[in-house]
Each structure stands twice: as structure tokens, then as C-alpha cells.
Design an enzyme around this catalytic site. Structure first.
Site, mmCIF file in Angstrom:
data_model
loop_
_atom_site.group_PDB
_atom_site.id
_atom_site.type_symbol
_atom_site.label_atom_id
_atom_site.label_comp_id
_atom_site.label_asym_id
_atom_site.label_seq_id
_atom_site.Cartn_x
_atom_site.Cartn_y
_atom_site.Cartn_z
ATOM 1 C CG ASP A 1 -1.848 -0.716 1.331
ATOM 2 O OD1 ASP A 1 -1.966 -1.359 0.167
ATOM 3 O OD2 ASP A 1 -2.879 -1.166 1.732
ATOM 4 C CG ASP B 1 -5.149 0.586 4.778
ATOM 5 O OD1 ASP B 1 -5.681 -0.022 3.627
ATOM 6 O OD2 ASP B 1 -4.518 1.623 5.442
ATOM 7 C CG ASP C 1 -6.973 -4.197 1.612
ATOM 8 O OD1 ASP C 1 -6.854 -4.325 0.031
ATOM 9 O OD2 ASP C 1 -6.341 -2.638 2.302
#
Length: 1169
Positions: free
Chosen positions: A428, A767, A771
Site C-alpha cells: 500500500d 489495512d 484487503d
């Protein structure tokens, strides 16, 4: 009764109330006067919550219970001792020692004239006792290791659970408290991604949707609201929306707690039967893989299938698969050599004694055969790599403990080792590569672009009054009320609590000179008409609030290009409403949004729309004053349309200072870093360039999610094609504006690709709740400890407690260190194995005796198993580990260099041992110890052999510290106190054994000269290693490699479904089922099961056989079935339909689940060994 009258509701009434659902639940709540009345009876209110008085909280815990479920008591030390005694080799040794001991007291003379020397006969019992004593030491060491590990990991579990907090309202203030501190009457603030910590009733719902599959087994999300289905249960996941919940049951009184309590009782009833069944089953995996317990109505797998294939849906880690293969090979070899040794000794003695000498049979000769069996068993003990699982466990456990200090909370130990083989990291952006300390630094309001930094932002007085109200209220009201910015004393920067993007916007309101808290007090969330909460599909959040003059206003904020497409109007100069044409939008994109994005800023647009009962302006919607607008009926797309754009802000999230260096280390280590983000492509490109992921002119791909899907999907069927994906992913470095399904598709595509020389090992960070599929699919999933949701943490293998990319690099280093530590131990142990087995075998053939006695071999076994594994497994990682490429899945466990070291050292040691064995009496001027009588005292000759062998083994332990052909084996020798302390203690222990071991260790005292020679032979291994290092391995390297492939498996694999949702079925890939014969070898010949006992201390799944045995008790059966649903909560927890993956996904999974054996979910409070 006093307590019940104090609260107005008893514990029993609340428990019964929470057993109802849906309309029935609403009816029961109505009988009590509604949710607000129940809150009043519990002495709490929605706005104030509990006052937080200590005595009141204690009283509530005493009456309603605390929010904890007592853990199952740990196994006692004696229980662990008993389990260690189950090892087959130890049982054989115990029997042999007992027979030897018995025969030492019963000594029929060979013939009537022969009388044995009294001093010798009195010492006959010592060998039997010494063997038993050695067995006791091995058992106690094993049991103590397990006991201490279990104690450590229970402490770790308590620490993790202690760090779990939840937002509650107490004394009108939102506070974070530990989950265990929650009491009945608390008001919980629940939001998207939360794992609910207690049972309760919904007081307020903002589009609240909950996944209750953990308790009901149903994967569909359930709408929760005061008038719809107000009951929410602990252990369930909030998948969308937010709201407030009144806690009505905690701990063992919650619905999940009741199940766990019953489960504990049920588990005790069937534990004995379970143990009996386990003896019949093949080993459930080796090392750190997670056993699968299938139940009817849970995974969809019939009981018969589950019983036949308990391991069908799992795969061992890279290292574990290789170790299993190696253990099987060594197990076969060790058993063969030990059997041949016993046979040769027995046959040769029988032929000499009864054929050539024609001696009559006498009971006296049993002593010889018992001695031969003991020699054979001790050869087996030394040959079998019992130290392997101990070395793996110690290395992993030690690494995990150290990784905690490096901000890596490892939930599954095999992930630690797998991370060392990672070839790709899909990361990310926000919070991982950047600081997640967001600040508004640019703004576009009323056709004026305020730039370049925060100092240039306007104040409220600089804006038209109406625009100022829209900007400040549009931010303050249309954000989670749990997001807050606090200026604490002693800190220069304000503390951001909650969503960091919202905190940046709230900071912008403060910079304007307005107190957003006052605006929230004027518009409490109880007045909200409806809330469309943020999720990754919407990429926006909308709130509908009443207008003071009448009517309703819709505030929306989100990604600028998405919000702008929903806008038909724009606030221009002086706050005048202007038409927002396509041409105007394009101009704004090129002049405002793209420049902001190229500066690395995240662009957020804020818009509004009014619904009024009176006369409507051109950007307003009129509705009949007699009827309020029904926003539910209108649908979100119609409500959030024809909006008026208020402003665009640019939010800066600086790249972490240490990230570019960390990414450079990854690239040097052969790891490709890919950035997957939901941000604008220009923002993503700018940040990736700053991080060093891409460089100008490097020809790597930077794609948006839509373009990515266009390139990888079949134009006719819209299905993902692996051949198309293989053309994209090798060059892809940045994926922007991605949906969670895009991240999952990318991860799965890289893992399934065959274009690399070996399968890619993929690590992923995440997070958000959505996901979870990608985190589960990846070889190693990293969840964010600060910004991550509970769902993401549950799907992960490692939690980054600081959300920092550099912690991932440290995990790589520790993972590679684990792999190298095991390799070091293997290099050391296999050298000892080869020498000890060959010496015992040749001794049996040549002199009808083993130069190394049973007790001596057990001591060597202790050196190379427990002590060496402890010494070599605790080596600290060095930066050099990141200077090489990953080993890969198919690379050999025993490299050519290691094999050269093993064979070279074995040849040296065998030459020394056999030289002393056959020529020692001439070299040292001593009596020969060959062909000694059964009851002869220990000889100096064989003592020198034993001592020289141990000295060479001990000095070779120094050589074993280097496995890549390094010449200086002393580098870092004193950096590990555990290593050199163990080495010194072992050396001193050897001196004690030789000089004072006597009959117990079959040793005679040596003089100084003999000691000097033994030590010189040991030092010679260091010199000889330099010679070995000089020998090139190019011509015969490959032929020397071992352990490159996992064991050959005969049973068919379960085919893994391709759907996004089915990714929850497995954690690892290419599932394997162990051939029962091979696995039973490991079970019988090693203590591998002992080393994974800690896993089972935390994971109490129950298989279908247990369910059948409990079928006589319907309550137990119902409880076990509910536990099965609990175990698969992640299988459907994140099966949230997205734009690209509609609701059919769930149906597909449901229809196919008869072919999928689902793994038990792992709570993020578990830590397995």
C-alpha cells in the site's frame, strides 16, 4: 435481587433477549419499552454513556460478568513429560536399557568353571542406568522446552489481547478502552472493519451491515437498525456503515461466550477419544502448517471425505516442505543402517560362537544380543534428525521474539521463514510508504487556487459567508465523529485520532479558524437522516442532514475525479453557483487536480446538494412539503447526483525518510516492490518516484485499475486470462485507482504464473476489510497495526505495529536468517550423522563392536540436537543477508557448498577415527580396545576415539556458522553470547565426562598428552575447512545438492477455485497430502509432533470424527457445529460484492463448497509455533 432492581433488568433477561433475531428481536425489545428504555434501566444513555465510576464498573462486572473468556488451562509439566516419553526411539531405548539392567543382576556363568570378576559384575548395572538417565535428561529437556515455549506464547497472547482497544462513550466523551474493560451498559461506537467485542443492541445505525457468518454460517451481510434487526453479536464483523451499540452481554454470557463455554465442556468429554483417534490418523502436517478440521455444515465437506483426507487443503511452508523431504530420506537411511548393524553384529557373533567354536546355547549369550540391539538403537537415535524440529522451532521462536522489537508481530511462525524467500512485495502507499500524517496544503475555492503550501491557505474571513459554512460544515459533519485532532501538551504536532484523511480535513477547518467540535455539537449524529459510509467501491462518503430553514442537505466528500463526475454545478467567484460543464471539468483537471497530483498530493473534493420543500434554486431539488423525501427509495445514485462542488483540497502525506533506502535494499536483495493504491495515478507516480520504485526512463508500467483490467481480461468473456496477465505483471510497478479485487487478481496472477524460473513468493500489505482476500491469498500477508481493521488483521500473517515499510525489510532479513540458521544446523548435524553412523556400521562389521557406546552416542546426540540447535538457531541477522537473491522454492536445502563441507569434514573425521581405531595402540602406546570382552572395563583406546570425535564435532560447530564458503569462520563469533557460552559449557562437560565419567559413560581417564592430541584433532577441522573451501564445486555442484523438492505425494490435490471469495478457503497454495507411510516414518522416528504442540494449545478445532462421537449429545453437536461456523468466519467475512465481482460470487462459493475443505480461521490474538 438488589442488583436486578438496581438495573431494572436481570442477567437472565438480557441473555434471553439476545437469543432473538430480526422482527422477533424488535418485538421483544418493544416489550421492554424499546432500546432507549433498556438503556435507562441499565443506568446509561446514548449521549452520556456510563459515568466511568470505578465502583459502578466493578459492580457491573460482578453482576453481569467481565468481558473475558477464561482460557483452557495449559498442560502441566508432567503432561508434557508424558508426551515426550511417547517417542518411539526413546521407548525402544528404555526397553533395551531395562533388559540390560535386568540381565546385569542375573548373570548365569558361561560354564561352571568360569567366574566373573566381582568388581566388573558390580559395575554391569551402570550402563543400563546411564542409558535410562540419558533418556530422562532428553525427556526433561524436551518437556521443559515445550513448557517454557507455551508459557512465553501464552504471555504473548495476553499481551496482544491487552493491546486490543475499542471506542466507547463514557461521561459524554469518546474514549478508547481495552476490550476486556467493556461492561454491560457501555455505548460502543462501531464502524466499518470492526470486530465486535460484545453482544448488544443497536441504538443508532448509519447504513450498518454486519457479517454474522462466524455464528450463523450465513455469508450474506445483515442490515442492522433499531427497527430492522437491532441485535449484534460478539465475534461478528462490521462490513459497512457505522453506529452506536448498547452492550447487553459480555464474556461468557455473550452468545459466542456461551458457545465457547459449552465447547470447553464438550472438548473435555471427547478429549480421550480424540487422542485415541489421533494415534490412528496420519500426522496432521509437519512443523507450522495449519491442520484442517472439516465439519458437516461448515466447510461443506462430507465427514467421510474429511476423515479420509485430513490434510487435503494445506501446504507446508517452503522450508518445511524441504525439511520433510530431508527427514524422510534420513529416516529411511538411519533405519536401514541401524537394522543392518544389528543384523551384522548378531549374525557374526552367532557364526563365531555357535558354528566355529561350537559353543552350546546358554542364557549368558542374551547379554550380547541386548548389547547389539542397544548399539543399533543408538545408531538410529544419532542418525534420525530429531534436532531438526527443535532447531526450526527455536530459530522461529527466537526470531519472533526479536521481531517484536522490530515492529513485526508474527501471528504464524511459518510466515517468518517464508518472508525470507519473498520475491515480490505488493505494498500500500498510505501509511506504509508514507508517514500517514496528512495535512491539507493546497485548496481550490471559489475559482481561487491557494498554493503552494499550508501558509497560503485562506482564513474563514477570506471566504464568502455561505461558502465558509458549506466548507466547514461539509467537513465537520460529513466525517466519522470518532475522527478527532487533539493538541496535547508537550507535543508540537497535534495528535490525529481515527481516519487520517478526515483528520487532515478537520485540521483544515481549524486552520480556517473554526472549531469543528462546536459544529458537531450543533449537529449531533442523532439528527442525521442517512449516512452512506466510505468503502473502497464508493471511494466517497455522504451524509444527509436537516437544514434549519427546512429540507435536507446532502454533503459528499471523496476522490476528486469521482465526485466531480457527480457534480453539475460549481461555486464560482463570490460563492456564485455556476454550471459545471464537461469542458470546465476538463480544464479544472488539467489546471488544478493534475498539478496537485504531480506534487504528490491526494486530491479530495467536497460537494453538496439541497432538497427543499419551498421554491428551489437551479442547484436544488424541490419536494412536496406534505411528504418527506424517501432517500431509501430514491437510491444512492439518484441522491448523490447533480451535486454542487464546494472546493478541492490537496492533502500532503510525505514519504517516510527511511523508505527510499529500504526499497533500494529490497531491489538489491532481488525483491521487486510494487505499489498498489487507490490514489490518483499522478499522485501514485509522484510518490513511487520519490520512493525509488520507478525511475525516469526505466520502461516500467504505471497503470490505473481500469486499464489493468482491460489488459488482463478476455475481451469476449471478461474473464482474467493468465497469459495476458503474464504480459503485464513483470513490468508493472504501480497500480493506481485500484479496487481490492484488482489487488487480489494481481497477487493471484503472480503466484500462479509459470514464466519465472521458480514460483514467485508474494508478500502483500493491507489495512482495509476488503484487503482480506489478497492478504489471505498471498504467501505472507502484512496487516497494518495502527490503521488496519480487525478483519485485515485476522486475514494476515504478520501485523506491522508501526505501519512502516522498513519493518517489512526487517522481516525479510529475519526470514532469511531463519533459513540460514536451519542450514547451519543441518550442515553441522549431517556431518555428525554421517560420521557416527559410518563409525558404528564399520565397527560392527570389522570388530563386532561400536567404538562409540550407547551412552556416548546419547551425549553426542544431546550436543548436536538440543545444544547445537540452541547455539546455531540464535545467530543474529547481518546486513549481508540482503546482499543476495532469495533462495526460491526449488533451490536445494543442502547447497553444493554445504554438501562439500559436510563430505569434506566427514572424510577428515572418519580418517582420524578409523586411524585411531585400527592404529591407536601404536600411535599412543596404549593397550588395544578392539575385541574386548562384554564385561571388560572401559579402555583408554576407545575413550580417545570418543574424545577425538567430540572435539572434532565441537570445533566443526564453529565451521558450521558459515554456509556460503566464507573463509573467516570466526566473524561475529562473540556477537552471540548464547553460542559461545554453550560451546564453552559443552567443552567443560566433555572434560568432566572423560575424567570422571568412568563406567557410566564407558570412559577411562586420559593424560595430558592424549588430551592435547584430541584437541589438536579438533583444531584440525578448522584448518581442514580452509582446504575444503579452496576446492571448486563447479563441475559436480548440482549432483551434491539435496532437499530441493518437497516429498512426492500420491494423493490428489484439491483444486483451488479461482473466485475472489474462494480465496478464503486456503492460506497456502498447491495443497499437498502426505503419503501416510512417509509421514509415519517421521512420526515414529522423530519428535516433530512435540515441536508443534504450542500450536494446538491455541487452536482447539474439532474434526468430523469427534462430532460423530459426540452425536449422542445433541447439545454438544449443536455447539460443535457453531464452532465450525466460527472457524470459517473469514471465509465469508470479506465476500463483499464489488463493482467487478457481483453477488454471484457468494452463490458460486456456496455451490462449490462441497469440494473445498476450509481451513480454520486464525484469530489475530493467536501466535503459533
Amino acid at each position: 435481587m438488589a442488583a436486578a432492581s438496581r438495573y431494572g433488568l436481570s442477567l437472565k433477561q438480557l441473555r434471553e433477549l439476545m437469543e432473538h433475531r430480526g422482527r422477533e428481536g424488535v418485538a421483544r425489545i418493544t416489550e421492554y419499552g424499546g432500546v432507549q428504555e433498556i438503556a435507562r434501566k441499565l443506568n446509561t444513555t446514548e449521549a452520556t454513556g456510563l459515568l466511568g465510576d470505578r465502583s459502578d464498573l466493578e459492580h457491573r462486572r460482578d453482576y453481569f460478568g467481565s468481558n473475558t473468556i477464561p482460557p483452557k488451562p495449559p498442560k502441566t509439566f508432567l503432561a508434557l513429560v508424558w508426551e515426550a516419553l511417547q517417542d518411539v526411539t526413546l521407548i525402544i531405548l528404555q526397553i533395551a536399557a531395562a533388559v540390560s539392567l535386568a540381565l546385569s543382576f542375573y548373570k548365569p556363568p558361561k560354564d561352571d568353571e568360569e567366574v566373573l570378576d566381582d568388581s566388573q559384575s558390580h559395575a554391569d548395572w551402570i550402563e543400563g542406568v546411564a542409558i535410562l538417565l540419558a533418556v530422562v535428561i532428553v525427556v526433561l529437556v524436551t518437556a521443559f522446552n515445550d513448557w517454557s515455549k507455551e508459557k512465553q506464547f501464552r504471555g504473548l497472547q495476553d499481551r496482544i489481547e491487552g493491546e486490543q482497544t475499542f471506542s466507547v462513550i463514557r461521561n459524554s466523551t469518546t474514549v478508547q478502552i481495552q476490550v476486556g474493560e467493556i461492561v454491560v451498559g457501555d455505548i460502543l461506537l462501531v464502524k466499518y472493519g470492526d470486530l465486535l467485542p460484545a453482544d448488544g443492541l443497536v441504538i443508532q445505525s448509519n447504513d450498518l451491515k454486519v457479517d454474522e457468518s462466524s455464528l450463523t454460517g450465513e455469508s450474506d451481510m445483515v442490515n442492522k437498525g433499531v427497527a430492522v434487526d437491532p441485535m449484534v453479536l460478539s465475534g461478528t464483523h462490521v462490513m459497512e456503515g457505522s453506529g452506536k451499540v448498547l452492550v447487553t452481554a459480555v464474556g461468557v454470557n455473550s452468545q459466542a461466550g456461551i458457545i465457547f463455554t459449552l465447547l470447553g465442556a464438550a472438548a473435555d468429554d471427547i478429549e480421550a477419544e480424540e487422542k485415541k483417534q489421533k494415534k490412528l490418523d496420519v500426522e496432521e502436517g509437519v512443523g507450522n502448517s495449519h491442520p484442517s478440521h472439516a465439519l458437516p455444515n461448515s466447510s461443506g465437506s462430507p465427514p467421510s471425505e474429511a476423515a479420509e483426507a485430513p490434510d487435503m487443503d494445506e501446504e507446508k511452508s517452503v522450508l518445511q516442505a524441504k525439511l520433510t523431504n530431508l527427514a524422510i530420506q534420513i529416516g529411511y537411511g538411519g533405519m536401514a543402517v541401524s537394522l543392518v548393524t544389528v543384523l551384522i553384529l548378531s549374525i557374526r557373533f552367532s557364526i563365531d560362537e555357535f558354528f566355529f567354536k561350537e559353543s552350546p546355547w546358554d542364557m549368558y549369550y542374551i547379554n550380547f544380543y541386548v548389547k547389539f540391539v542397544i548399539i543399533g538403537v543408538t545408531v538410529l537415535v544419532v542418525a534420525v534428525p530429531e534436532g531438526l524440529p527443535l532447531a526450526v522451532t527455536l530459530s522461529l521462536a527466537y526470531s519472533v521474539k526479536k521481531m517484536m522489537a522490530d515492529n513485526n508481530l508474527v501471528r504464524h511462525l511459518d510466515a517468518c521463514e517464508t518472508m525470507g524467500n519473498a520475491t515480490t512485495i505488493c505494498s500500500d502507499k498510505t501509511g506504509t510508504l508514507t508517514t500517514n500524517r496528512m495535512t491539507v496544503v493546497q485548496a481550490y475555492i471559489c475559482n481561487h487556487h491557494y498554493k503552494p503550501d499550508r501558509n497560503c491557505l485562506p482564513k474563514i474571513r477570506d471566504l464568502p459567508s455561505q461558502v465558509g459554512i458549506l466548507v466547514t460544515q461539509g467537513i465537520s459533519v460529513n466525517s466519522s465523529y470518532s475522527s478527532d485532532v487533539k493538541q496535547e501538551s508537550g507535543t508540537s504536532l497535534p495528535v490525529q485520532i481515527g481516519n487520517k484523511t478526515e483528520c487532515a480535513l478537520l485540521g483544515f477547518v481549524l486552520d480556517l479558524g473554526v472549531d469543528y467540535r462546536q459544529l458537531r455539537r450543533e449537529m449531533p449524529d442523532t439528527r442525521f437522516k442517512k449516512v452512506y459510509t466510505f468503502n473502497s467501491a464508493r471511494k466517497s462518503m455522504s451524509t444527509i442532514v436537516p437544514i434549519e430553514s427546512g429540507g435536507y442537505r446532502v454533503y459528499t466528500k471523496g476522490a476528486s475525479e469521482i465526485i466531480m463526475k457527480k457534480c453539475s454545478f460549481l461555486l464560482g467567484d463570490g460563492g456564485k453557483v455556476e454550471s459545471f460543464t464537461t469542458a470546465h471539468q476538463d480544464r479544472l483537471v488539467s489546471t488544478v487536480i493534475e498539478p496537485m497530483a504531480k506534487d504528490g498530493l491526494r486530491t479530495i473534493s467536497i460537494a453538496y446538494r439541497d432538497f427543499v420543500p419551498g421554491k428551489a434554486d437551479k442547484n436544488q431539488v424541490h419536494y412536496d412539503p406534505g411528504t418527506e423525501p424517501n432517500f431509501e427509495t430514491m437510491g444512492e445514485d439518484n441522491v448523490i447526483a447533480n451535486m454542487t462542488c464546494i472546493c478541492i483540497v490537496g492533502i500532503e502525506d510525505p514519504v517516510r525518510d527511511e523508505v527510499p533506502g529500504a526499497i533500494k535494499k529490497c531491489q538489491r536483495a532481488g525483491i521487486t516492490v510494487r505499489m498498489v493504491t487507490g490514489d490518483n495515478i499522478n499522485t501514485a507516480r509522484a510518490i513511487a518516484t520519490k520512493c525509488g520504485i520507478i525511475k525516469p526512463g526505466d520502461n516500467y508500467l504505471v497503470l490505473e485499475g481500469k486499464e489493468f483490467n482491460k489488459r488482463i481480461r478476455d475481451p469476449h468473456t471478461n474473464e482474467v486470462r493468465q497469459d495476458l496477465l503474464d504480459k503485464v505483471w513483470p513490468r508493472l510497478r504501480v497500480l493506481a485507482r485500484s479496487q481490492p479485487v484488482d489487488k487480489y487478481t494481481l497477487v493471484k496472477g503472480i503466484i500462479d504464473s509459470n514464466i519465472s524460473s521458480g514460483r514467485e513468493v508474494v508478500a502483500v500489505t493491507g489495512d482495509g476489510t476488503n484487503d482480506a482476500p489478497a492478504l489471505k491469498k498471498a504467501d505472507v500477508g502484512f496487516a497494518m497495526g495502527i490503521a488496519g481493521t480487525d478483519v485485515a488483521k485476522e486475514a494476515s500473517d504478520i501485523i506491522l505495529t508501526d505501519d512502516n515499510f522498513t519493518s517489512i525489510v526487517k522481516a525479510v532479513m529475519w526470514g532469511r536468517n531463519v533459513y540460514d540458521s536451519i542450514s547451519k544446523f543441518l550442515q553441522f548435524q549431517l556431518t555428525v550423522n554421517v560420521v557416527a553412523v559410518v563409525v558404528a556400521f564399520v565397527g560392527a562389521c570389522a570388530i563386532q563392536d561400536s567404538p562409540l557406546k550407547a551412552v556416548q552416542m546419547l551425549w553426542v546426540n544431546l550436543i548436536m540436537d538440543t545444544l547445537a540447535s540452541l547455539a546455531l538457531a540464535t545467530e543474529l541477522p547481518t546486513p549481508d543477508l540482503l546482499q543476495r537473491k532469495p533462495y526460491g522454492r526449488t533451490s536445494p536445502l543442502i547447497s553444493a557448498t554445504m554438501a562439500k563441507n559436510i563430505l569434506g569434514q566427514a572424510i577428515y573425521q572418519l580418517v582420524i577415527v578409523f586411524g585411531i581405531m585400527f592404529f591407536g595402540e601404536h600411535l599412543f602406546d596404549i593397550d588395544s580396545g578392539r575385541y574386548a570382552d562384554l564385561r571388560a572395563p572401559p579402555s583408554v583406546h576407545f575413550t580417545i576415539i570418543f574424545n577425538a570425535f567430540v572435539m572434532m564435532t565441537l570445533f566443526n560447530e564453529i565451521n558450521a556458522r558459515k554456509i556460503h564458503g566464507q573463509r573467516n569462520v570466526f566473524t561475529g563469533f562473540f556477537s552471540n553470547p548464547i553460542y559461545y557460552v554453550i560451546w564453552i559449557v559443552t567443552f567443560i562437560s566433555q572434560i568432566v565426562i572423560i575424567q570422571w565419567g568412568g563406567q557410566a559413560f564407558s570412559t577411562a581417564k586420559l593424560n595430558v598428552e592424549q588430551w592435547v592430541w584430541c584437541i589438536l584433532f579438533g583444531v584440525g577441522t578448522l584448518v581442514w575447512q580452509q582446504v575444503i573451501t579452496t576446492i571448486p564445486i563447479g563441475s559436480f555442484g548440482k549432483s551434491m545438492e539435496l532437499g530441493s523438492n518437497p516429498p512426492d505425494m500420491s494423493s490428489p490435490c484439491v483444486v483451488e477455485g479461482d473466485s475472489y471469495n474462494n480465496s478464503f478457503s486456503t492460506h497456502h497454495h498447491h495443497p499437498v497430502v502426505g503419503r501416510s507411510g512417509q509421514i509415519l516414518w517421521i512420526r515414529g522416528l522423530t519428535r516433530l509432533q512435540t515441536q508443534i504442540r504450542v500450536v494446538k494449545a491455541f487452536r482447539h478445532g474439532v474434526d468430523s470424527v469427534q462430532l460423530n462421537q459426540a452425536s449422542s449429545n445433541p447439545n454438544i453437536q449443536r455447539v460443535l457445529q457453531k464452532q465450525a461456523s466460527l472457524n470459517k468466519r473469514l471465509s465469508s467475512a470479506s465476500s463483499v460484492p464489488t463493482d467487478n465481482q457481483p453477488q454471484q460470487i457468494i452463490a458460486t462459493n456456496a455451490s462449490n463448497n462441497s469440494h473445498v475443505v476450509q481451513l480454520p480461521t486464525r484469530s489475530h490474538t493467536e501466535t503459533a509455533v
